[in-house]
Write a protein that holds these residues in place. Structure first.
Motif, PDB file in Angstrom:
ATOM      1  N   PRO A   1      59.415  33.594  49.409  1.00  0.00           N
ATOM      2  CA  PRO A   1      58.395  34.317  48.631  1.00  0.00           C
ATOM      3  C   PRO A   1      58.976  35.584  48.011  1.00  0.00           C
ATOM      4  O   PRO A   1      59.947  36.148  48.524  1.00  0.00           O
ATOM      5  N   ASP A   2      58.346  35.992  46.923  1.00  0.00           N
ATOM      6  CA  ASP A   2      58.720  37.267  46.299  1.00  0.00           C
ATOM      7  C   ASP A   2      58.502  38.402  47.281  1.00  0.00           C
ATOM      8  O   ASP A   2      57.559  38.368  48.071  1.00  0.00           O
ATOM      9  N   GLU A   3      59.317  39.415  47.136  1.00  0.00           N
ATOM     10  CA  GLU A   3      59.150  40.569  48.014  1.00  0.00           C
ATOM     11  C   GLU A   3      57.751  41.168  47.869  1.00  0.00           C
ATOM     12  O   GLU A   3      57.129  41.562  48.837  1.00  0.00           O
ATOM     13  N   GLY A   4      57.251  41.196  46.651  1.00  0.00           N
ATOM     14  CA  GLY A   4      55.960  41.842  46.419  1.00  0.00           C
ATOM     15  C   GLY A   4      54.779  40.907  46.463  1.00  0.00           C
ATOM     16  O   GLY A   4      53.697  41.249  46.000  1.00  0.00           O
ATOM     17  N   CYS A   5      54.990  39.729  47.025  1.00  0.00           N
ATOM     18  CA  CYS A   5      53.950  38.699  46.904  1.00  0.00           C
ATOM     19  C   CYS A   5      52.649  39.060  47.616  1.00  0.00           C
ATOM     20  O   CYS A   5      51.588  38.583  47.251  1.00  0.00           O
ATOM     21  N   PHE A   6      52.730  39.952  48.637  1.00  0.00           N
ATOM     22  CA  PHE A   6      51.485  40.310  49.329  1.00  0.00           C
ATOM     23  C   PHE A   6      50.537  41.024  48.376  1.00  0.00           C
ATOM     24  O   PHE A   6      49.328  40.951  48.508  1.00  0.00           O
ATOM     25  N   PHE A   7      51.134  41.689  47.412  1.00  0.00           N
ATOM     26  CA  PHE A   7      50.309  42.439  46.460  1.00  0.00           C
ATOM     27  C   PHE A   7      49.739  41.531  45.372  1.00  0.00           C
ATOM     28  O   PHE A   7      49.062  41.985  44.468  1.00  0.00           O
ATOM     29  N   ALA A   8      50.076  40.269  45.465  1.00  0.00           N
ATOM     30  CA  ALA A   8      49.459  39.298  44.562  1.00  0.00           C
ATOM     31  C   ALA A   8      48.511  38.414  45.359  1.00  0.00           C
ATOM     32  O   ALA A   8      48.145  37.336  44.919  1.00  0.00           O
TER      33      ALA A   8
ATOM     34  N   PRO B   1      41.756  49.958  47.297  1.00  0.00           N
ATOM     35  CA  PRO B   1      42.250  49.688  48.653  1.00  0.00           C
ATOM     36  C   PRO B   1      41.714  48.387  49.226  1.00  0.00           C
ATOM     37  O   PRO B   1      42.448  47.645  49.863  1.00  0.00           O
ATOM     38  N   GLN B   2      40.447  48.077  48.951  1.00  0.00           N
ATOM     39  CA  GLN B   2      39.900  46.893  49.626  1.00  0.00           C
ATOM     40  C   GLN B   2      40.306  45.575  48.968  1.00  0.00           C
ATOM     41  O   GLN B   2      40.048  44.523  49.517  1.00  0.00           O
ATOM     42  N   THR B   3      40.895  45.638  47.791  1.00  0.00           N
ATOM     43  CA  THR B   3      41.296  44.377  47.160  1.00  0.00           C
ATOM     44  C   THR B   3      42.788  44.355  46.843  1.00  0.00           C
ATOM     45  O   THR B   3      43.254  43.560  46.051  1.00  0.00           O
ATOM     46  N   ARG B   4      43.500  45.276  47.477  1.00  0.00           N
ATOM     47  CA  ARG B   4      44.937  45.339  47.201  1.00  0.00           C
ATOM     48  C   ARG B   4      45.638  44.030  47.528  1.00  0.00           C
ATOM     49  O   ARG B   4      46.504  43.570  46.809  1.00  0.00           O
ATOM     50  N   PHE B   5      45.263  43.470  48.656  1.00  0.00           N
ATOM     51  CA  PHE B   5      45.935  42.245  49.113  1.00  0.00           C
ATOM     52  C   PHE B   5      45.044  41.016  48.985  1.00  0.00           C
ATOM     53  O   PHE B   5      45.416  39.935  49.389  1.00  0.00           O
TER      54      PHE B   5
END
Lengths: 780, 123, 141
Positions: free
Chosen positions: A191-198, B72-76
């Motif tokens: 997975p992409d490093e930043g994938c949690f933010f997607a 904040p609540q929809t960041r992830f």
């Protein structure tokens, strides 16, 4: 494109029709371009200096790429793009075409062709297309030299001969156990490093993999010092095996296509990897099991060997010594793509270390057991994509002259007739030769032949089916031209182009349909100004729609024009003397509009130069009815008109009794024939102008076919009479002689013959003679 | 109860998705525009999944996703984009803006629920 | 649901979401002897898993959930033998000293991970905001 305001159904349909049209044109264009590209490639192969051919080839491929961009065809674009790069290099003289390269390019063109057909039939490419495209791209890039960098050149060998990833070799025993003898899909997911933010949760995705059978969770890079650890930078790496169809797994990971690499491994490949791992452990080189797997399964493919040799040559050139790093990178990538562990460290090694490595790698080629190598070459020749020009899965079509299909159809008809003699033979066997057993056996055989001939007949009928698109494709231009001429704004919406019907029906419909469309444009659709006054959209919609309804094909022409005014129609019918005022007044509005089907009716005050060339709605109805169909017209004043033509899907096989008259064959529909009798001329009684015969106490009027056909009379010793049941009446028809029963495909008249009364059509016989089929309802 | 926020400027689509999701046992938070969605989340709403249309007036789906990723609540929170566009570019653009995945319109109830199930933990 | 911090034990229950990874990281870094109990866990976000894999806290109990135990057992830290929860056992006492400095060291990591999140308080701040949930007597902060 905004979704607000929402599209009306008509707009959506129009858009869908546009897309369909665009797609159809793309498919056609691509076919033509591929054909041209193939030709150019072949002439280039014959004459490598043919600059014209290189340019043509490049242009074709470039055009395909451009057109494919309009659709969701990433795989096709990917493949074609890589091919374009390669051809660009050839055009610039950086690369010369050799036989192998030609093979690879042809294979790529074939693959694009197959996808093109799949896109035509399914509207999309198969799930594995992207993987195949990557393989081709890797192959092409490898030829460009930058190549092995693409990393998966090895996988290019062919979808069936993919190399297992190195990690699969390391875990071969576990994988084989997890696979439990089945084929598995091997996935590596980084997975992409930043994938949690997607919003991704790679773990969740992985654990929900269909058929998950084995999982290894590792990291992409080593964990940092705990204090530097960032929980939100994904550093996980998943390797898994799934016992599920490849498409299902690909679909599962569809949102992260760039982060996964996916390979389908057959069970024997996995178990082979296990034994490879065992033998690999003994290997002096000490290579990891993966290498052994690769070696066991797939000796270095020719491209890899060629690349290695090129690198070795490059290394030995004095001027290249400074480029050792590049060479090493290439070799390293090549190793990776072949699933061979890189024997040197991460740092640049230097020419003196690199050369033996290349030699050792090349030695692999020789270390492979001779038998295996020979096998591989054979397999490579037969199944590698390099030579994969045959097209097993793709649509295979054959162009056949219509005449040949007609002959086939007629032969089927004759077979049916010949078959029909068998029951008589069975009867003879029993009555004349006294063998009940033989009779039964003949009847049994008859049943078998009957079934087969029916199936044969259906199969031939099926060949004759063609999509209505062949008929419809002429209309956009027609509508556009007429609309322009009349200064009307019309949008033609075509739906259901893939609906199929018998070729004869499609062909016979061309003229009536043209007429109906013209009627709509001339009489139905108003000019923009008039529409605006009526509160309608300036742009009128004319919809041409085909669909299958049971064993019928329905074609509708729907306009949103002014509709037919029942009052006007009534008045016109009276004025033309078609009906009297009283009858007309009794008709409901819905019935009144049907008057337009009466011969001699024209609703336009002035016959325009466009429509009404003497063909009215009555002609439309006549054609449709001749095919056993019907026409329905619905109209709402001010809202529009719908004309619905309903026809049988396929031409029914008509069984006729042939009748020979003065050397010309005629057909009488068999279902009308009650019996055939021979009677002496004296038994025909003359009653005033008409003749009759008494048969089994029933007076049956007699008609003479020679009279009806305007032939001179003929007086044989015995008259042959066909007793026919037409409607509720029984009629005896005197003919020259009875022929045989025959199944024919009735072909209605078209063109100037279409108004020829007395006949329902023609059929071409197996021997080439033309049979005219009598329309007894009309002539009796 | 797991909550799914749906953002679409078509009342019909909102209605149809709400009924599909509600029948499957999800709480539904509806918004008829990107602005409306952000407004509703200001109140502290915390959806487990956001499904947004791509083409909307004013704030389009991609802008909404960018905004949601700042909250904040929809960041992830997984965000699924509804798209009619078959263009790969849009999807990639949406993905880089922070969309988790997409569904192509018209939405089939089965597809919708499958994606929701895949995206919402513990559902 | 989620992760609750009880003394030197973090109990995972139900679904453990990505938002909790920041706090978990901080909490584990504060005292490397702190243990985790996955027995009530039914699902965990990849970020939580990688936190556990990277920091390898001793495991009080592994996951009971069949899916998690089947697929994650190989990468989880070994189960620690300490029997009681809450009280810092002998195993926890040893690394106490070096870990006293951990929270300070952990901060840079946190600022790094909040990059790009302008309007959000960031996970670190969020973690602190939740700190009342921490019931540990041994909480160093």
């Amino acid at each position: 494109m905004r979704s607000n305001p929402p599209l009306t159904p008509a707009e959506e349909a129009a858009r869908a029709a546009e897309t369909a049209e665009l797609a159809a044109s793309f498919v056609e264009e691509t076919r033509a371009l591929l054909e041209e590209a193939n030709g150019a490639l072949l002439s280039l192969e014959r004459n490598p200096d043919d600059a014209e051919a290189v340019n043509a080839l490049f242009r074709c491929v470039h055009s395909i790429k451009g057109a494919a961009g309009l659709f969701d065809l990433p795989a096709m674009i990917h493949l074609v793009h890589a091919g374009e790069d390669l051809l660009g290099a050839m055009r610039d003289g950086r690369l010369a075409l050799d036989g192998e390269l030609a093979d690879q390019l042809l294979a790529g063109l074939d693959r694009v062709g197959r996808w093109n057909e799949l896109f035509r039939s399914d509207g999309q490419l198969p799930a594995e297309a992207m993987e195949e495209a990557r393989s081709f791209a890797a192959l092409y890039r490898a030829r460009l030299g930058e190549g092995a960098a693409a990393g998966t050149a090895a996988a290019a060998a062919s979808p069936d001969r993919v190399r297992l990833p190195g990690w699969a070799g390391e875990a071969a025993a576990e994988l084989a156990a997890a696979a439990a003898g089945e084929a598995v899909v091997l996935v590596e997911y980084a997975p992409d490093e930043g994938c949690f933010f997607a919003g991704d949760d790679p773990l969740r995705l992985v654990l929900a993999t269909p058929g998950l059978a084995w999982l290894d969770i590792g990291t992409q890079t080593a964990w940092p010092e705990p204090v530097a650890f960032d929980p939100f930078a994904c550093n996980l790496r998943f390797r898994l095996a799934a016992r599920a169809p490849r498409e299902a797994v690909e679909h599962h990971f569809r949102y992260v296509p760039d982060c996964i690499s996916l390979v389908r491994a057959k069970a024997d490949a996995l178990s082979g990897a296990v034994s490879g791992a065992v033998s690999g452990a003994d290997a002096a080189s000490g290579d990891a099991a993966a290498a052994a797997v690769a070696e066991e399964e797939h000796p270095l493919d020719p491209i890899a060997i060629e690349l290695l040799e090129a690198q070795r040559r490059a290394l030995s050139l004095p001027g290249r010594a400074s480029q050792v790093e590049d060479i090493e990178t290439t070799v390293r990538n090549l190793c990776r793509s072949c699933g061979i562990d890189w024997p040197l460290g991460a740092d640049c090694a230097g020419a003196e270390t690199l050369a033996p490595v290349i030699d050792r790698l090349l030695a692999r080629r020789d270390s492979v057991p001779a038998q295996a190598q020979a096998q591989d070459q054979a397999a490579g020749a037969a199944s590698g994509i390099a030579l994969d020009r045959h097209d097993a899965a793709g649509e295979r079509t054959l162009r056949v002259e219509q005449g040949k299909v007609d002959i086939l159809m007629n032969l089927v008809g004759e077979l049916v007739v010949a078959k029909n003699a068998l029951p008589f033979l069975a009867r003879d066997a029993e009555l004349r030769f006294g063998s009940r057993e033989l009779s039964r056996e003949i009847k049994d055989k008859y049943a078998v032949i009957d079934r087969i001939s029916r199936q044969l007949q259906n199969a031939v009928m099926d060949i004759r089916m063609m999509p209505v698109s062949d008929l419809f494709k002429r209309f956009p231009r027609l509508v556009r031209d007429i609309a322009r001429k009349q200064d009307k704004k019309v949008r033609l919406v075509i739906e259901g182009e893939t609906t199929e019907a018998d070729k004869n029906i499609i062909e016979a419909l061309a003229e009536p349909l043209t007429h109906v469309l013209r009627n709509s444009l001339d009489h139905g659709i108003e000019k923009a100004g008039e529409r605006a006054l009526a509160g309608k959209d300036d742009l009128a919609t004319l919809k041409l729609r085909a669909f299958q309804d049971g064993d019928c094909v329905v074609i509708e022409v729907i306009d949103d024009g002014r509709g037919i005014d029942p009052g006007k129609v009534r008045a016109k019918a009276v004025e033309r003397g078609l009906l009297d005022a009283e009858r007309v007044a009794q008709l409901s509005d819905a019935q009144a509009v049907q008057l337009v089907f009466l011969p001699g009716f024209s609703t336009a005050d002035a016959v325009s130069d466009l429509s009404g060339r003497g063909v009215g709605m009555d002609a439309v109805r006549a054609v449709v009815e001749r095919f056993g169909g019907n026409v329905v017209l619905e109209s709402r004043s001010g809202e529009g008109t719908t004309v619905r033509l309903k026809l049988p899907l396929s031409m029914a096989v008509t069984r006729v009794l042939t009748v020979e008259m003065a050397g010309q064959l005629y057909g009488v529909p068999m279902d009308l024939v009650v019996e055939t009798v021979r009677i002496s001329p004296q038994s025909i009684r003359r009653l005033k102008a008409s003749e009759a015969v008494v048969l089994r106490d029933q007076v049956i009027p007699i008609a003479r076919l020679r009279d009806m056909l305007g032939m001179e009379a003929h007086r044989p010793a015995l008259e042959s009479v066909l007793i026919l049941r037409v409607g509720n009446a029984t009629v005896g028809m005197v003919i020259d002689d009875f022929g045989t029963g025959m199944d024919i495909i009735l072909k209605p008249f078209s063109g100037i013959l279409s108004n020829l009364s007395g006949f329902s059509g023609t059929a071409v016989l197996g021997d080439g003679r033309v049979l005219l089929v009598l329309n007894l309802k009309e002539i009796l | 109860m797991k909550t799914v926020m749906i953002v679409d400027d078509s009342p019909t689509i909102l209605m149809s998705m709400e009924s599909i999701l509600a029948r499957a046992g999800y709480g539904v938070l509806k918004a008829d525009s990107g602005e409306n969605a952000l407004q509703k989340l200001q109140g502290g709403g915390r959806p487990n999944l956001v499904i947004t249309d791509l083409n909307m007036q004013a704030m389009n789906g991609i802008d909404l996703i960018r905004n949601l990723r700042q909250l904040p609540q929809t960041r992830f929170t997984p965000i699924i984009m509804l798209t009619t566009e078959s263009s790969l570019d849009k999807r990639q653009e949406a993905r880089s803006a922070g969309a988790t995945g997409w569904i192509v319109k018209p939405v089939q109830p089965g597809d919708l629920l499958a994606v929701v199930k895949q995206m919402v933990p513990g559902s | 649901m989620g992760i609750s911090f009880e003394g030197s034990l973090a109990r995972f229950s139900g679904q453990c979401a990505v938002e909790e990874a920041g706090e978990l990281t901080e909490w584990l870094l504060a005292d490397r002897s702190r243990r985790i109990d996955l027995s009530g866990c039914e699902g965990l976000h990849a970020s939580i898993l990688q936190t556990v894999m990277a920091l390898r806290p001793p495991l009080a109990a592994g996951p009971v959930d069949p899916t998690l135990s089947r697929w994650l057992s190989r990468v989880l830290p070994p189960i620690a033998t300490a029997s009681e929860d809450g009280a810092a056992g002998p195993a926890a006492a040893e690394p106490d000293l070096p870990d006293a400095a951990a929270p300070a060291d952990a901060r840079p990591a946190r600022t790094r991970r909040t990059r790009g999140a302008k309007s959000t308080p960031g996970s670190g701040a969020a973690g602190r905001a939740k700190s009342p949930r921490r019931t540990s007597k041994a909480d160093p902060s």
